[in-house]
Design a protein around this motif. Sequence first.
Motif, mmCIF file in Angstrom:
data_model
loop_
_atom_site.group_PDB
_atom_site.id
_atom_site.type_symbol
_atom_site.label_atom_id
_atom_site.label_comp_id
_atom_site.label_asym_id
_atom_site.label_seq_id
_atom_site.Cartn_x
_atom_site.Cartn_y
_atom_site.Cartn_z
ATOM 1 N N ALA A 1 23.642 11.101 69.424
ATOM 2 C CA ALA A 1 22.454 11.878 69.764
ATOM 3 C C ALA A 1 21.992 12.712 68.565
ATOM 4 N N VAL A 2 22.939 13.284 67.824
ATOM 5 C CA VAL A 2 22.583 14.041 66.619
ATOM 6 C C VAL A 2 21.931 13.114 65.602
ATOM 7 N N LEU A 3 22.537 11.945 65.385
ATOM 8 C CA LEU A 3 21.960 10.989 64.440
ATOM 9 C C LEU A 3 20.550 10.595 64.872
ATOM 10 N N ALA A 4 20.345 10.407 66.170
ATOM 11 C CA ALA A 4 19.029 10.015 66.681
ATOM 12 C C ALA A 4 17.986 11.093 66.390
ATOM 13 N N VAL A 5 18.350 12.344 66.623
ATOM 14 C CA VAL A 5 17.422 13.444 66.370
ATOM 15 C C VAL A 5 17.112 13.545 64.880
ATOM 16 N N LEU A 6 18.131 13.350 64.053
ATOM 17 C CA LEU A 6 17.933 13.462 62.603
ATOM 18 C C LEU A 6 17.221 12.254 62.009
ATOM 19 N N ALA A 7 17.176 11.151 62.750
ATOM 20 C CA ALA A 7 16.532 9.936 62.247
ATOM 21 C C ALA A 7 15.016 9.989 62.382
ATOM 22 N N GLY A 8 14.504 11.091 62.860
ATOM 23 C CA GLY A 8 13.055 11.229 63.049
ATOM 24 C C GLY A 8 12.287 11.183 61.742
ATOM 25 N N ASP A 9 10.989 11.435 61.856
ATOM 26 C CA ASP A 9 10.090 11.269 60.711
ATOM 27 C C ASP A 9 10.084 12.440 59.726
ATOM 28 N N ARG A 10 10.732 13.551 60.077
ATOM 29 C CA ARG A 10 10.786 14.668 59.134
ATOM 30 C C ARG A 10 12.171 15.315 59.188
ATOM 31 N N PRO A 11 12.606 15.849 58.061
ATOM 32 C CA PRO A 11 13.911 16.525 58.037
ATOM 33 C C PRO A 11 13.906 17.748 58.946
ATOM 34 N N LEU A 12 15.053 18.030 59.553
ATOM 35 C CA LEU A 12 15.195 19.180 60.444
ATOM 36 C C LEU A 12 16.279 20.111 59.921
ATOM 37 N N SER A 13 16.119 21.382 60.230
ATOM 38 C CA SER A 13 17.193 22.328 59.953
ATOM 39 C C SER A 13 18.247 22.149 61.049
ATOM 40 N N GLN A 14 19.430 22.685 60.792
ATOM 41 C CA GLN A 14 20.469 22.640 61.828
ATOM 42 C C GLN A 14 19.979 23.326 63.095
ATOM 43 N N ARG B 1 20.133 23.010 51.164
ATOM 44 C CA ARG B 1 19.344 24.221 51.392
ATOM 45 C C ARG B 1 17.874 23.859 51.441
ATOM 46 N N SER B 2 17.158 24.502 52.316
ATOM 47 C CA SER B 2 15.716 24.311 52.414
ATOM 48 C C SER B 2 15.044 24.853 51.156
ATOM 49 N N ASP B 3 14.072 24.102 50.655
ATOM 50 C CA ASP B 3 13.304 24.565 49.512
ATOM 51 C C ASP B 3 12.420 25.759 49.895
ATOM 52 N N ARG B 4 11.985 25.805 51.132
ATOM 53 C CA ARG B 4 11.081 26.855 51.608
ATOM 54 C C ARG B 4 11.827 28.122 52.016
ATOM 55 N N ASP B 5 13.009 27.947 52.608
ATOM 56 C CA ASP B 5 13.765 29.088 53.120
ATOM 57 C C ASP B 5 15.234 28.846 52.806
ATOM 58 N N ARG B 6 15.744 29.509 51.795
ATOM 59 C CA ARG B 6 17.106 29.272 51.311
ATOM 60 C C ARG B 6 18.170 29.651 52.339
ATOM 61 N N ARG B 7 17.783 30.341 53.407
ATOM 62 C CA ARG B 7 18.749 30.692 54.465
ATOM 63 C C ARG B 7 18.994 29.527 55.416
ATOM 64 N N ARG B 8 18.156 28.517 55.357
ATOM 65 C CA ARG B 8 18.244 27.391 56.304
ATOM 66 C C ARG B 8 18.887 26.178 55.652
ATOM 67 N N ASN B 9 19.705 25.497 56.441
ATOM 68 C CA ASN B 9 20.271 24.219 56.016
ATOM 69 C C ASN B 9 19.449 23.088 56.619
ATOM 70 N N ILE B 10 19.006 22.184 55.782
ATOM 71 C CA ILE B 10 18.344 20.971 56.236
ATOM 72 C C ILE B 10 19.433 19.905 56.344
ATOM 73 N N VAL B 11 19.403 19.149 57.418
ATOM 74 C CA VAL B 11 20.399 18.100 57.622
ATOM 75 C C VAL B 11 19.664 16.769 57.657
ATOM 76 N N GLU B 12 20.123 15.830 56.847
ATOM 77 C CA GLU B 12 19.490 14.514 56.775
ATOM 78 C C GLU B 12 20.545 13.424 56.848
ATOM 79 N N LEU B 13 20.120 12.277 57.358
ATOM 80 C CA LEU B 13 21.008 11.123 57.374
ATOM 81 C C LEU B 13 21.194 10.594 55.962
ATOM 82 N N THR B 14 22.393 10.157 55.668
ATOM 83 C CA THR B 14 22.651 9.449 54.424
ATOM 84 C C THR B 14 22.261 7.990 54.642
ATOM 85 N N PRO B 15 22.173 7.192 53.600
ATOM 86 C CA PRO B 15 21.910 5.763 53.813
ATOM 87 C C PRO B 15 22.966 5.127 54.750
ATOM 88 N N GLU B 16 24.222 5.507 54.563
ATOM 89 C CA GLU B 16 25.271 4.993 55.461
ATOM 90 C C GLU B 16 25.038 5.478 56.892
#
Length: 168
Positions: A52-65, A96-111
């Motif tokens: 479910a986490v992978l599915a949410v992160l597989a969307g069209d834009r990166p999300l913060s945790q 780290r988010s480029d816009r807000d250094r307090r936020r972590n962006i989580v993205e899928l790796t190619p694997e």
Amino acid sequence: MTHDDGSDDGSGDRSAVLATRLGYLLKHAQLRLAEESVRALAPFGVDGRELAVLAVLAGDRPLSQAEAAAVLGVDRTTMVALVDTLEGKRFVERRRSDRDRRRNIVELTPEGRDRFRDAERARLEGERRFLAPLSGPDADHLIRSLRALVDPGEHGGAEQDASAGRGE
């Protein structure tokens, strides 16, 4: 259930009574679906929550945790643990988010993208096996009905349709 002495403990009657209770039916249907999901996902090294986490992160834009946690309906502590696990498996990475250094962006790796795609296929096949006792239209109706129960606000006419079907 009939015992060796021929007596009946009445469990057959009790099972019939429980089989008319919505909570009992939903719980046991969910348990069967969870068992099917475990079998389907085992070869991919993920469980249903991780998928479910992978599915949410597989969307069209990166999300913060925090954004991903909100979509999933989990608290931040749980989300951190899920991301830690997926990061350990090399399926996601934090930055780290480029816009807000307090936020972590989580993205899928190619694997992680490959694993998501393959595990999602297996999940869908597991759901098809689970729903196999129902006809196609009945399976579709079940899913639509469950959506209406989970989020009644999204299905404004569902309440009216349901009450009409009950003769109210």
